[in-house]
Design a protein around this motif. Structure first.
Motif, PDB file in Angstrom:
ATOM      1  N   GLN A 266      43.797  15.051 -71.986  1.00  0.00           N
ATOM      2  CA  GLN A 266      42.934  14.153 -71.045  1.00  0.00           C
ATOM      3  C   GLN A 266      42.047  15.105 -70.095  1.00  0.00           C
ATOM      4  O   GLN A 266      42.390  15.892 -69.610  1.00  0.00           O
ATOM      5  CB  GLN A 266      44.169  13.517 -70.307  1.00  0.00           C
TER       6      GLN A 266
ATOM      7  N   GLU B 284      40.334  10.358 -66.654  1.00  0.00           N
ATOM      8  CA  GLU B 284      40.321   9.672 -67.688  1.00  0.00           C
ATOM      9  C   GLU B 284      41.622   8.663 -67.695  1.00  0.00           C
ATOM     10  O   GLU B 284      42.625   9.531 -67.211  1.00  0.00           O
ATOM     11  CB  GLU B 284      40.217  10.226 -69.069  1.00  0.00           C
ATOM     12  N   THR B 285      41.644   7.429 -68.202  1.00  0.00           N
ATOM     13  CA  THR B 285      42.943   6.776 -68.661  1.00  0.00           C
ATOM     14  C   THR B 285      43.284   7.454 -70.039  1.00  0.00           C
ATOM     15  O   THR B 285      42.479   8.119 -70.750  1.00  0.00           O
ATOM     16  CB  THR B 285      42.640   5.431 -68.846  1.00  0.00           C
TER      17      THR B 285
ATOM     18  N   GLU C  47      43.932   5.568 -72.972  1.00  0.00           N
ATOM     19  CA  GLU C  47      43.057   5.038 -73.700  1.00  0.00           C
ATOM     20  C   GLU C  47      41.666   5.616 -73.840  1.00  0.00           C
ATOM     21  O   GLU C  47      41.175   5.864 -75.114  1.00  0.00           O
ATOM     22  CB  GLU C  47      42.942   3.617 -73.508  1.00  0.00           C
ATOM     23  N   GLN C  48      41.116   5.971 -72.638  1.00  0.00           N
ATOM     24  CA  GLN C  48      39.766   6.602 -72.706  1.00  0.00           C
ATOM     25  C   GLN C  48      39.757   7.790 -73.433  1.00  0.00           C
ATOM     26  O   GLN C  48      38.603   8.438 -73.989  1.00  0.00           O
ATOM     27  CB  GLN C  48      39.137   6.806 -71.225  1.00  0.00           C
ATOM     28  N   THR C  49      40.778   8.625 -73.212  1.00  0.00           N
ATOM     29  CA  THR C  49      41.124   9.978 -74.012  1.00  0.00           C
ATOM     30  C   THR C  49      41.111   9.838 -75.374  1.00  0.00           C
ATOM     31  O   THR C  49      40.484  10.537 -75.989  1.00  0.00           O
ATOM     32  CB  THR C  49      42.404  10.497 -73.354  1.00  0.00           C
TER      33      THR C  49
ATOM     34  N   ILE D  43      40.001   7.389 -77.271  1.00  0.00           N
ATOM     35  CA  ILE D  43      38.632   6.707 -77.751  1.00  0.00           C
ATOM     36  C   ILE D  43      37.664   8.070 -77.870  1.00  0.00           C
ATOM     37  O   ILE D  43      37.132   8.231 -78.693  1.00  0.00           O
ATOM     38  CB  ILE D  43      37.996   5.727 -76.642  1.00  0.00           C
ATOM     39  N   ARG D  44      37.663   9.034 -76.725  1.00  0.00           N
ATOM     40  CA  ARG D  44      37.009  10.013 -76.697  1.00  0.00           C
ATOM     41  C   ARG D  44      37.262  11.131 -77.756  1.00  0.00           C
ATOM     42  O   ARG D  44      36.359  11.489 -78.563  1.00  0.00           O
ATOM     43  CB  ARG D  44      36.659  10.625 -75.471  1.00  0.00           C
TER      44      ARG D  44
ATOM     45  N   SER E  30      36.791   1.946 -80.220  1.00  0.00           N
ATOM     46  CA  SER E  30      36.803   0.518 -79.611  1.00  0.00           C
ATOM     47  C   SER E  30      36.314  -0.346 -80.832  1.00  0.00           C
ATOM     48  O   SER E  30      36.438  -1.485 -80.466  1.00  0.00           O
ATOM     49  CB  SER E  30      35.572   0.542 -78.592  1.00  0.00           C
TER      50      SER E  30
END
Length: 146
Positions: free
Chosen positions: A40, A44-45, A47-49, A51-52, A63
Motif C-alpha cells: 500500500q 491509498e485505500t 482497493e486503490q492499492t 487496482i494500482r 476497474s
C-alpha cells in the motif's frame, strides 16, 4: 531520502469463471510464482492499492472487471531477502486478499522489472505452483467463489 514500504499489502488473485488463475514468475526470484502483490502507498485505500498493483504488474484495468475483497488478512514474517525495503525493525506485513474475475484468460503486459513470464493455470495447478503459502491458500478457496 529513503522511502520505506508500508508493511500492508494486497494479494490479488486474478481468475476466470471457469477457474483459470493467472500466475507470474518473479524477476528478482526466478522460480517463485505468484499472483499480483504489492504494498500500500501512503494515503491509498486497499482497493486503490489493488487496482494500482494490477495495472502496474499486468497492464489490466481492474476497474473494468469484478474486483472483490475476500475479507482475508494474513500477517506474516517478511522474507529476510526483502526486509531492506521496509523501515529498520519491521519484520511483519499484513496482506489483504482480493479476487479479480475476468471473462476469460487475457494476455497481460508484464512489468519486466517485476516479472519474467506469466501463465494461466487451472486453480489447483496454480495453487501448487505458488511459492507463498498465503497465495496458495487463497487460490485453493477459488472453487467457493466461482
Amino acid at each position: 531520502m529513503i522511502v520505506h514500504k508500508i508493511p500492508v499489502s494486497v494479494l490479488v488473485v486474478i481468475y476466470t469463471q471457469d477457474g483459470q488463475v493467472l500466475l507470474m514468475e518473479r524477476a528478482d526470484a526466478p522460480g517463485f510464482w505468484q499472483s499480483v502483490t504489492g504494498s500500500q502507498d501512503e494515503g491509498e485505500t486497499l482497493e486503490q492499492t489493488a487496482i494500482r498493483e494490477v495495472r502496474e504488474e499486468t497492464g489490466l484495468d481492474a476497474s473494468q472487471f469484478e474486483l472483490t475483497p475476500w475479507d482475508i488478512e494474513t500477517r506474516y514474517e517478511i522474507y529476510e531477502r526483502w526486509r531492506h525495503r521496509y523501515a529498520p525493525g519491521v519484520m511483519h506485513n499484513t496482506e489483504h486478499v482480493f479476487g479479480l474475475r475476468l471473462p476469460r484468460p487475457l494476455p497481460v503486459a508484464l512489468a519486466p522489472r517485476e516479472h519474467l513470464r506469466y501463465v494461466w493455470l487451472p486453480w489447483d495447478a496454480a495453487a501448487e505452483r505458488c511459492f507463498s503459502s498465503s497465495n496458495a491458500a487463497a487460490v485453493r478457496l477459488l472453487p467457493t467463489r466461482l
